[in-house]
Design an enzyme around this catalytic site. Structure first.
Site, PDB file in Angstrom:
ATOM      1  N   ASP A  49       1.210  -7.709   2.257  1.00 32.71           N
ATOM      2  CA  ASP A  49       1.362  -6.263   2.034  1.00 32.71           C
ATOM      3  C   ASP A  49       2.837  -5.892   1.886  1.00 32.71           C
ATOM      4  O   ASP A  49       3.462  -5.367   2.812  1.00 32.71           O
ATOM      5  CB  ASP A  49       0.724  -5.516   3.197  1.00 32.71           C
ATOM      6  CG  ASP A  49       0.400  -4.070   2.856  1.00 32.71           C
ATOM      7  OD1 ASP A  49       0.939  -3.578   1.842  1.00 32.71           O
ATOM      8  OD2 ASP A  49      -0.380  -3.433   3.579  1.00 32.71           O
ATOM      9  N   HIS A  74       0.823  -1.210   0.000  1.00 38.48           N
ATOM     10  CA  HIS A  74       0.000   0.000   0.000  1.00 38.48           C
ATOM     11  C   HIS A  74       0.860   1.264   0.000  1.00 38.48           C
ATOM     12  O   HIS A  74       0.391   2.332  -0.390  1.00 38.48           O
ATOM     13  CB  HIS A  74      -1.020  -0.006   1.146  1.00 38.48           C
ATOM     14  CG  HIS A  74      -0.481   0.276   2.515  1.00 38.48           C
ATOM     15  ND1 HIS A  74      -0.170  -0.719   3.414  1.00 38.48           N
ATOM     16  CD2 HIS A  74      -0.225   1.437   3.157  1.00 38.48           C
ATOM     17  CE1 HIS A  74       0.238  -0.187   4.548  1.00 38.48           C
ATOM     18  NE2 HIS A  74       0.219   1.129   4.411  1.00 38.48           N
ATOM     19  N   SER A 121       3.906   2.087   8.456  1.00 35.76           N
ATOM     20  CA  SER A 121       3.698   1.131   7.375  1.00 35.76           C
ATOM     21  C   SER A 121       5.004   0.893   6.631  1.00 35.76           C
ATOM     22  O   SER A 121       5.653   1.837   6.185  1.00 35.76           O
ATOM     23  CB  SER A 121       2.650   1.646   6.391  1.00 35.76           C
ATOM     24  OG  SER A 121       1.381   1.682   6.988  1.00 35.76           O
TER      25      SER A 121
END
Length: 713
Positions: free
Chosen positions: A222, A85, A646
């Site tokens: 991810d 992402h 992230s």
């Protein structure tokens, strides 16, 4: 089962013993108490191997990725692992209906196929320095809050400029800590040539999409792989075919040994922002204004986007990145407000504040300085409540809403006198916005935003164009939108081109979209001015509150709120109990992917290509399999993270890579305000699953051979 229960209890009690799980610690300012806690939990590295300004250390393998995520360097040739992402917008920019890298994934078979991303950069931290005395030396007791702010900003800017003057390849940034009570300089080096190397298909990188976002158990791969390129002497350089792979100071080794319940785990990255010291009044403001505006407005906008994305692949590709970014924070706001209520965060904050009030009353020196602290905070938040509500809905409805408005505002605020490189980058950003715009969709969004803003604020906060809708268009929002989009030259790049080429037949200030932009800027300024004095008072009193809490609990080991600087969090790998009668394990496997595909048959969020399902079913996991022969996908720890983390590296006790952090859990969404040790978990993708996908699905063995893989098996 008994052994598992004991392990969970030990994990959850660790916070009370050494406060190991809570905290986003500054690597360059680790005190003895924090170091001791890490060793007691199992850390096997000395502190100078974690951070050193003089010799290579683990911090040199960790990067700020694009300024909005984190990443980790994993090869001598500059490979960087980050989240899917985090690289999603880059993958989207390179995608088309003919080359759908979002759906099918991307693999560069050689260096020449690696795709450049001019808007991306990675940032390496070189050192940190406490500059509090110098910054606060400019502050005088008689200063007003605006004067104090100006003096502090001037010194911070001067310190930053000194760094660049000494070495033009360096970036110096002074950040405020503890609400503006401390200041630290961070010195960075940025690399601007970052190329896409590998991206899994979205059925892996986004498996579960909005349904599973912020939720455990999770089965999302991810991850994304990029490569850093450098110019001569390994120095930063803009993109050029002549550039070569960057040679890092430190490469993170990768562990195939995995983890067990209770294993030490630490996370290194760049968390964005937390508000752990914010007053209860500030939390109410956040809930009822900022968060609620995101929930209400983005839900409407995203529904329009999603409907059209599901109808046409061309729209899906155009809108994928902006939908992803918007929906992530939309669901976050929903979860935060829910968790604040469910976990009684406001009640806990108020209890702490009652303790602080008593301490102030009983301490003569504090009573003299802070007697009016809480009454003043309450009054100033009350005085700005309605205006701040209007600003929150204004930002979501207009500044983050219709893209025609965003384009008009970008052109109005464009700085043609800036550095050539900056001007070109800003122009490119505008052109790319046109490339990913569908006018009919945007017009429908505009009409919906006009209606939503009107319904949520007092009429005194309506810009002038609402009067035009009422008088000239009989209150018909759609008719106004049709007229605006038909008349504006800015609906295509043609208007921008005419403006840039100084077309004498085109006066950009006669364009209705530009006029609307000016109207909006004027109204926003007017509303902001209504809150200016109270906002300054709030900033001062929140700073005083922050300092008072640290004085009252002077024996505690405090950490500063996250502020996009490098931080370390540490704890253990462990499951949790989300509610009575349920226990969540600490890892998931590919079996869960197969189960979810079957359970959610027909749901596009859980669609997986047949070749991937076959790969999982064949169970040819090789050296990447876990102890039971399964392919671990994700795992959780009680490491303390937030947005910006992230892509952060998750390391074991020896500083070897276990995986990448990519999410928090739904039950503890209020963690930016208050840490909940029994509930808060960091969700990471297992590095073994990453390597399995690269090698077995991507057939990219050359990338695997670049890595420093270690195993004690």
């Amino acid at each position: 089962m008994v052994l598992r229960f004991v392990a969970v209890v030990v994990c959850c009690l660790s916070a009370w013993v050494v406060q190991a799980d809570e905290g986003m610690w500054m690597l360059g300012n680790l005190n003895k108490q924090t170091r001791r806690a890490m060793k007691e939990l199992g850390l096997q590295m000395p502190a100078d191997k974690l951070y050193s300004s003089r010799r290579p250390s683990l911090k040199d393998a960790v990067v700020s990725f694009g300024g909005f995520c984190s990443g980790v360097v994993v090869s001598e040739d500059g490979l960087v692992f980050t989240n899917h992402h985090c690289g999603f917008s880059s993958v989207q920019q390179h995608s088309s209906v003919e080359h759908d890298y979002l759906k099918d994934g991307f693999v560069a078979r050689n260096r020449s196929e690696e795709l450049p991303n001019p808007e991306l950069y990675v940032r390496f931290l070189l050192r940190t320095e406490n500059v509090t005395k110098r910054v606060l030396g400019a502050v005088k007791p008689e200063m007003t809050e605006p004067e104090r702010s100006g003096a502090v900003d001037s010194v911070m800017f001067a310190i930053s400029e000194e760094v660049a003057r000494k070495d033009s390849t360096l970036v110096g940034i002074v950040d405020a800590y503890y609400g503006g009570n401390e200041f630290w300089l961070s010195v960075y080096r940025d690399y601007n040539d970052v190329r896409l190397v590998f991206a899994p298909p979205s059925s892996v990188g986004k498996f579960g999409w909005d349904t599973d976002n912020w939720v455990w158990p999770r089965h999302t791969g991810d991850f994304c792989v990029f490569r850093i390129y450098a110019g001569k002497n390994n120095r930063p350089a803009d993109y050029s075919p002549e550039n070569v792979p960057y040679r890092p100071e430190y490469v993170a080794p990768i562990s195939l040994d995995g983890y067990k319940e209770g294993s030490f785990c630490m996370t290194l990255g760049y968390p964005g922002s937390t508000e752990r010291y914010l007053s209860s009044f500030g939390i109410e403001e956040m809930m009822n204004n900022g968060n609620q505006a995101q929930i209400d407005v983005r839900g409407i906008k995203q529904a329009i986007w999603k409907r059209e994305m599901d109808r046409r692949d061309s729209i899906r590709i155009k809108y994928a990145s902006k939908y992803d970014e918007s929906s992530n924070y939309w669901k976050n706001s929903i979860g935060v407000n829910r968790a604040i209520r469910k976990l009684h965060v406001l009640e806990k904050k108020r209890a702490m504040e009652r303790e602080l009030r008593r301490w102030i009353q009983q301490t003569p020196g504090e009573r003299e300085k802070l007697l009016r602290l809480f009454p003043d905070l309450e009054l100033d938040y009350k005085n700005t409540r309605e205006a701040n509500r209007a600003l929150a809905y204004f930002a979501e409805s207009f500044l983050n809403g219709p893209e025609l408005i965003q384009l008009a505002l970008s052109i109005l605020n464009f700085d043609f006198e800036g550095e050539r490189k900056t001007v070109e980058a800003n122009l490119k950003a505008i052109v790319e916005k046109y490339a990913n715009l569908d006018l009919e969709i945007d017009k429908e969004v505009f009409t919906a935003m006009v209606k939503e803003y009107r319904s949520k604020v007092d009429s005194t906060y309506l810009p002038e164009f609402y009067g035009t809708i009422a008088t000239r268009y009989g209150g018909n929002d759609k008719a106004y939108a049709d007229s605006l989009y038909a008349a504006s030259e800015l609906t295509t790049p043609r208007g921008l081109k005419r403006f840039l080429e100084r077309d004498t037949t085109y006066n950009i200030y006669d364009d209705p979209a530009i006029n609307l932009g000016i109207d909006l800027i004027g109204k926003m300024f007017e509303i902001n001015m209504q809150t200016r004095e109270s906002a300054m008072n709030i900033a001062r009193n929140e700073r005083l509150l922050n300092a008072a809490v640290r004085r009252m609990y002077s024996s505690r080991n405090f950490y500063p709120d996250a502020n996009s600087t490098m931080r370390l969090s540490f704890g253990t790998v462990c499951g949790y109990t989300p509610f009575d009668g349920a226990e969540y394990d600490y890892y998931t496997t590919t079996k869960g992917i197969l189960e979810k595909v079957k359970t959610h048959a027909g749901d596009v969020d859980f669609e997986v290509q047949p070749e991937l399902l076959s790969l999982f079913s064949n169970r040819d996991f090789g050296r990447y399999a876990g102890e039971k022969g399964e392919m671990n996908v994700c795992f959780i720890s009680n490491n303390d993270i937030t947005g910006g983390n992230s892509g952060s590296a998750m390391f074991n006790a020896r500083g070897e890579l276990l995986g990448l952090a990519f999410d928090g859990n739904w039950e503890a969404m209020s963690s930016d305000i208050l840490y909940e040790p029994k509930m808060q978990r960091c969700i990471g993708v297992d590095v073994r699953y990453i390597l399995f996908m690269i090698e077995k699905y991507g057939k990219a063995g050359d990338l695997i051979r670049e890595l420093k893989i270690v195993s004690g098996k």
